[in-house]
Every structure is written in C-alpha cells, then in structure tokens.
Design an enzyme around this catalytic site. Structure first.
Site, short mmCIF file in Angstrom:
data_model
loop_
_atom_site.label_atom_id
_atom_site.label_comp_id
_atom_site.label_asym_id
_atom_site.label_seq_id
_atom_site.Cartn_x
_atom_site.Cartn_y
_atom_site.Cartn_z
N LYS A 1 0.88 -1.17 0.00
CA LYS A 1 0.00 0.00 0.00
C LYS A 1 0.92 1.22 0.00
CE LYS A 1 -3.29 2.84 2.38
NZ LYS A 1 -3.77 3.32 3.70
N GLY B 1 -7.96 10.26 9.50
CA GLY B 1 -8.26 10.47 10.91
C GLY B 1 -9.28 11.54 11.22
N ALA C 1 -9.54 6.26 3.91
CA ALA C 1 -9.36 7.43 4.79
C ALA C 1 -10.61 8.29 4.90
CB ALA C 1 -8.18 8.29 4.35
N ALA D 1 -9.38 2.49 9.59
CA ALA D 1 -8.69 2.11 10.83
C ALA D 1 -9.24 2.91 12.00
CB ALA D 1 -7.18 2.32 10.70
N THR D 2 -9.02 4.23 11.97
CA THR D 2 -9.37 5.08 13.10
C THR D 2 -10.83 4.96 13.51
OG1 THR D 2 -7.69 6.65 12.35
CG2 THR D 2 -9.26 7.45 13.97
#
Length: 252
Positions: free
Chosen positions: A98, A159, A185, A207-208
């Site tokens: 990635k 994020g 994202a 993820a976040t």
C-alpha cells in the site's frame, strides 16, 4: 447469484472491508476488532513494525489467518517510499504494497507528483501497488496507467472522520477506473462505509473509525455490515431521484 468476492490483481477476498491497525489501544482490543470485522486483508505500517519489532502484530495476523498488507506510511518522497517498500518485501516476503507518499504532517494528503513517481518505480520493480491517492479522477487514471493494481482515493483526510466530502469525484473515479477502487481514509461511521459502496467502490479501508471508537469490536461489526449493505444496494440498483412525489400505489 453475483460473485461478491473482492479481486485485486491475482488474489480474491471474501470480505470487502480492509482494516488498518493504527490507533488500537492494545493487541487484545485489536484482535477483537479484527475478528468482528471479518477482514482478510489488514495494513501494517512497516516503519512501525521495524521500530517495535513487530512480532506481536504479525503473529496476531498470522494466527487469525489475515493477510498483512505492508504500507509506506510516513514517507515524504518517492525515494523513501520505494526503499520502505523494498524493505517490506524482504521482511514480510510479499510484493504487495500500500503506497503512501505524504505531502505534509498537518494534512496527511498525498503528494501527487511523488506518488506517481514512486508508483512507476515500484511497478517496474515487480510490486503489486495499491496507492493512497487524492479524490482526483485524473490522478487516479494516471496511477492506473502506471500499472497500479487498484486505486485508493480518500474520502477525507486521514483520521478526520469527516466521511466522503466529495462523493461526485468518487463516482467519477469509479466510472473511469479499470481496476478496483478502494475508499481509503476519512470514514467516521457505518453510514460513510455504506455510502462508499453505494457510490460504486469495490472495498473500504479504514482504521481510526474502529480503533478509536467507544467500542472497537462493535464498530467493526457495524462497518462490516455497512460495507455488505452498501455493496448489495449498489448491485440491486437504487430508484432514480425525483423532484416531485410519486405514489407507490396507482390510483383506483
């Protein structure tokens, strides 16, 4: 029945949710979230693995049967990203990467010029390249032309949890792409993930939104359900939007 598997390059995955590992409080919390998500592909920051030894995280992924996807998070130029990818290939015995090339620490937005340069070099070196890119249809096409196996446009900056701030651009990327499109994202909650799939994305990477949620495992389960729901809705075909009302039952 339509095949629901995600296929990138020469590999197929049952889950269309790709997870990241950053932000988890500890490995136990991460393990619960990964299991709840049903993911089969999870990103690993190779710089963090090098710094921390990485055995705990990699052992966890191996035990769960999850494929690690090394990334070049933190790299600020093509040369640094290429070197990091080469180290990842040697350390993890994979040619999948990635690709992240960040312009600055405040926005964490991709540096388009350096990103394309790195992608071209890595493709020439035999890598399967999955680049994190801006929500720019022209740049996405340029990366595909360079030989990338997928394109991974952001919904909003990393994020932020702002969701998909420019859905029209994501639709344009999807419409012009000949490779899988992975929304990467900015996801904040399950509805964002569902929207990404409804817009035509092939998968969602996050993820976040999970690792920093109040209950990471519960949010991971919600994200998994949302990705599936969005995918099924896209395949089913939504009704066209109308300006005026239309009765669902004809008048007598």
């Amino acid at each position: 029945m339509v095949d629901s598997k995600l296929t990138i390059a020469d590999r197929s995955f049952n889950s269309r949710l790709i997870m990241g590992t950053g932000g988890a409080g500890n490995l136990a919390v991460l393990e619960e979230a990964l299991i709840a998500s049903g993911t089969e592909l999870t990103t690993v920051a190779i710089r963090r693995v090098d710094a921390e030894g990485g055995t705990g995280l990699l052992d966890l992924l191996n035990r769960l049967g999850i494929t690690p996807l090394p990334n070049t998070a933190g790299c600020r130029g093509a040369a640094e990203a290429v070197l990091t990818a080469q180290l990842a290939r040697e350390a993890l015995n994979t040619n999948w990467i990635k690709l992240e090339v960040i312009a600055d620490e405040r926005t964490l937005l991709p540096d388009a010029v350096e990103l394309v340069r790195a992608a071209e070099q890595l493709v020439d070196d035999g890598f399967v390249v999955l680049p994190y890119t801006n929500d720019d249809p022209v740049l996405a096409r340029r990366l595909e032309d360079a030989g990338c196996a997928a394109v991974m446009p952001l919904g909003s900056p990393i994020g932020t949890g702002l969701g998909i701030t420019n859905p029209h651009n994501i639709e344009m990327i999807v419409a012009g792409a000949g490779v899988p499109v992975v929304l990467d994202a900015g996801i904040g909650t399950a509805s964002d993930a569902a929207l990404a799939m409804e817009l035509g994305c092939d998968a969602v990477l996050l993820a976040t939104a999970v690792t920093r949620a109040g209950d990471p495992a519960a949010m991971a389960a919600a994200m998994s359900a949302a990705v599936t729901a969005g995918y099924l809705a896209r395949r089913a075909g939504r009704i066209p939007k109308r300006f005026w009302a239309q009765a669902s039952s004809p008048p007598r």
